[in-house]
Scaffold this motif. Sequence first.
Motif, PDB file in Angstrom:
ATOM      1  N   GLN A 196      10.100  36.646  43.409  1.00 66.35           N
ATOM      2  CA  GLN A 196      10.647  36.934  42.081  1.00 66.35           C
ATOM      3  C   GLN A 196      12.124  36.559  41.966  1.00 66.35           C
ATOM      4  O   GLN A 196      12.690  36.597  40.871  1.00 66.35           O
ATOM      5  CB  GLN A 196      10.496  38.430  41.757  1.00 66.35           C
ATOM      6  CG  GLN A 196       9.091  38.987  41.876  1.00 66.35           C
ATOM      7  CD  GLN A 196       8.168  38.476  40.791  1.00 66.35           C
ATOM      8  OE1 GLN A 196       8.620  38.144  39.691  1.00 66.35           O
ATOM      9  NE2 GLN A 196       6.883  38.431  41.094  1.00 66.35           N
ATOM     10  N   ASP A 197      12.746  36.204  43.092  1.00 60.46           N
ATOM     11  CA  ASP A 197      14.179  35.912  43.185  1.00 60.46           C
ATOM     12  C   ASP A 197      15.010  37.102  42.694  1.00 60.46           C
ATOM     13  O   ASP A 197      15.502  37.120  41.558  1.00 60.46           O
ATOM     14  CB  ASP A 197      14.567  34.666  42.404  1.00 60.46           C
ATOM     15  CG  ASP A 197      15.983  34.185  42.761  1.00 60.46           C
ATOM     16  OD1 ASP A 197      16.670  34.897  43.530  1.00 60.46           O
ATOM     17  OD2 ASP A 197      16.391  33.127  42.272  1.00 60.46           O
ATOM     18  N   PRO A 198      15.188  38.106  43.550  1.00 61.19           N
ATOM     19  CA  PRO A 198      15.928  39.303  43.141  1.00 61.19           C
ATOM     20  C   PRO A 198      17.435  39.130  43.090  1.00 61.19           C
ATOM     21  O   PRO A 198      18.158  40.068  42.731  1.00 61.19           O
ATOM     22  CB  PRO A 198      15.539  40.314  44.233  1.00 61.19           C
ATOM     23  CG  PRO A 198      15.285  39.479  45.444  1.00 61.19           C
ATOM     24  CD  PRO A 198      14.662  38.206  44.923  1.00 61.19           C
ATOM     25  N   ARG A 199      17.934  37.954  43.424  1.00 61.24           N
ATOM     26  CA  ARG A 199      19.379  37.750  43.445  1.00 61.24           C
ATOM     27  C   ARG A 199      19.990  37.895  42.050  1.00 61.24           C
ATOM     28  O   ARG A 199      19.388  37.470  41.060  1.00 61.24           O
ATOM     29  CB  ARG A 199      19.715  36.357  43.985  1.00 61.24           C
ATOM     30  CG  ARG A 199      19.304  36.103  45.416  1.00 61.24           C
ATOM     31  CD  ARG A 199      19.561  34.649  45.788  1.00 61.24           C
ATOM     32  NE  ARG A 199      18.771  33.735  44.960  1.00 61.24           N
ATOM     33  CZ  ARG A 199      18.950  32.420  44.912  1.00 61.24           C
ATOM     34  NH1 ARG A 199      19.894  31.862  45.645  1.00 61.24           N
ATOM     35  NH2 ARG A 199      18.186  31.664  44.139  1.00 61.24           N
ATOM     36  N   PRO A 200      21.210  38.472  41.952  1.00 61.00           N
ATOM     37  CA  PRO A 200      21.909  38.473  40.663  1.00 61.00           C
ATOM     38  C   PRO A 200      22.214  37.043  40.244  1.00 61.00           C
ATOM     39  O   PRO A 200      22.280  36.134  41.081  1.00 61.00           O
ATOM     40  CB  PRO A 200      23.186  39.274  40.952  1.00 61.00           C
ATOM     41  CG  PRO A 200      23.370  39.210  42.429  1.00 61.00           C
ATOM     42  CD  PRO A 200      21.996  39.126  43.023  1.00 61.00           C
ATOM     43  N   SER A 201      22.405  36.853  38.953  1.00 64.38           N
ATOM     44  CA  SER A 201      22.541  35.492  38.417  1.00 64.38           C
ATOM     45  C   SER A 201      23.702  34.726  39.036  1.00 64.38           C
ATOM     46  O   SER A 201      23.603  33.514  39.231  1.00 64.38           O
ATOM     47  CB  SER A 201      22.712  35.553  36.898  1.00 64.38           C
ATOM     48  OG  SER A 201      23.814  36.373  36.542  1.00 64.38           O
ATOM     49  N   TYR A 202      24.784  35.414  39.400  1.00 64.54           N
ATOM     50  CA  TYR A 202      25.945  34.693  39.926  1.00 64.54           C
ATOM     51  C   TYR A 202      25.708  34.149  41.344  1.00 64.54           C
ATOM     52  O   TYR A 202      26.502  33.343  41.841  1.00 64.54           O
ATOM     53  CB  TYR A 202      27.192  35.576  39.902  1.00 64.54           C
ATOM     54  CG  TYR A 202      27.145  36.779  40.818  1.00 64.54           C
ATOM     55  CD1 TYR A 202      27.564  36.697  42.141  1.00 64.54           C
ATOM     56  CD2 TYR A 202      26.698  38.008  40.349  1.00 64.54           C
ATOM     57  CE1 TYR A 202      27.530  37.801  42.964  1.00 64.54           C
ATOM     58  CE2 TYR A 202      26.659  39.119  41.173  1.00 64.54           C
ATOM     59  CZ  TYR A 202      27.068  39.010  42.482  1.00 64.54           C
ATOM     60  OH  TYR A 202      27.037  40.112  43.294  1.00 64.54           O
ATOM     61  N   ASN A 205      22.767  30.085  42.299  1.00 70.08           N
ATOM     62  CA  ASN A 205      23.055  28.677  42.564  1.00 70.08           C
ATOM     63  C   ASN A 205      23.676  28.474  43.934  1.00 70.08           C
ATOM     64  O   ASN A 205      24.186  27.394  44.239  1.00 70.08           O
ATOM     65  CB  ASN A 205      23.985  28.105  41.486  1.00 70.08           C
ATOM     66  CG  ASN A 205      23.301  28.006  40.136  1.00 70.08           C
ATOM     67  OD1 ASN A 205      22.122  27.694  40.059  1.00 70.08           O
ATOM     68  ND2 ASN A 205      24.037  28.274  39.069  1.00 70.08           N
ATOM     69  N   LYS A 206      23.641  29.507  44.760  1.00 71.18           N
ATOM     70  CA  LYS A 206      24.258  29.428  46.082  1.00 71.18           C
ATOM     71  C   LYS A 206      23.178  29.473  47.160  1.00 71.18           C
ATOM     72  O   LYS A 206      22.729  30.534  47.574  1.00 71.18           O
ATOM     73  CB  LYS A 206      25.247  30.578  46.272  1.00 71.18           C
ATOM     74  CG  LYS A 206      26.443  30.515  45.313  1.00 71.18           C
ATOM     75  CD  LYS A 206      27.441  31.627  45.578  1.00 71.18           C
ATOM     76  CE  LYS A 206      28.638  31.520  44.640  1.00 71.18           C
ATOM     77  NZ  LYS A 206      29.624  32.603  44.880  1.00 71.18           N
ATOM     78  N   GLU A 207      22.757  28.268  47.599  1.00 72.50           N
ATOM     79  CA  GLU A 207      21.774  28.195  48.669  1.00 72.50           C
ATOM     80  C   GLU A 207      22.454  28.426  50.018  1.00 72.50           C
ATOM     81  O   GLU A 207      23.647  28.222  50.177  1.00 72.50           O
ATOM     82  CB  GLU A 207      21.063  26.838  48.666  1.00 72.50           C
ATOM     83  CG  GLU A 207      19.945  26.712  47.654  1.00 72.50           C
ATOM     84  CD  GLU A 207      20.443  26.452  46.248  1.00 72.50           C
ATOM     85  OE1 GLU A 207      21.542  25.872  46.121  1.00 72.50           O
ATOM     86  OE2 GLU A 207      19.750  26.826  45.293  1.00 72.50           O
TER      87      GLU A 207
END
Length: 238
Positions: A196-202, A205-207
Amino acid sequence: MSVPLHFNLATVGIVHSCYKEKFGIPRQPGLVTEATARIELLPPYNRLDTLSGLSDFSHIWIQFIFHATMNENWKAKVRPPRLGGKIKMGVFATRATHRPNPIGLSVVKLGKIYQENSKIFIELHGADLLDGTPVLDIKPYIPYADSIPDAQGGFAPQADNTTKVVFSELANIQCAHYQSLHQRDIKTLIKQIVEQDPRPSYLQNKEGKEHGISLWDLNIRWRAHPEHFEILHIEHTQ
């Protein structure tokens, strides 16, 4: 007739959940079907007769308190993750936790209702509830009234696309070992949460950055790659 401006509400139960922190909890209920939780009813509501007839329903509504954010200020406009955190919407047009009253609402699949050591529990499946969440009320989900097939979804008309999740050799071994000890399908649970990609939006884009998610007594370490997410390994937190 005058209407009171403030109300006193009782906590009828406490949630015991696999989610030990906010990070990793799905943004809607039902997305992570393997997630388990249970409500422990509190006195004076911890009586089986308060639940008589509830087991005839497949799903229930849970009204609860966003206790982890209730001391933070509410906001008139918020940035929904669904919109990439770049567009503001009115708080009442979202399900954001920072609300004038920190009340949440979830519909979840009902499991068994049981008594254990004089305590009354309600088992939940697919819950999006943080461990320790105070429950205000429980109501049955009634399909003919609660399901509206032609309803409009606004800026969230359908579920987000998911991202492929792969497990390292070490993570596969650790998942199999954990499942053999605890009879929990931890691998499926991790996959359903991370895809679900729980990362915050900021951070989206940081792989290459390593992340951690706390589930039960585990810390799940994973990394985002351009085309997939990789589960690296599992650490015990206790």
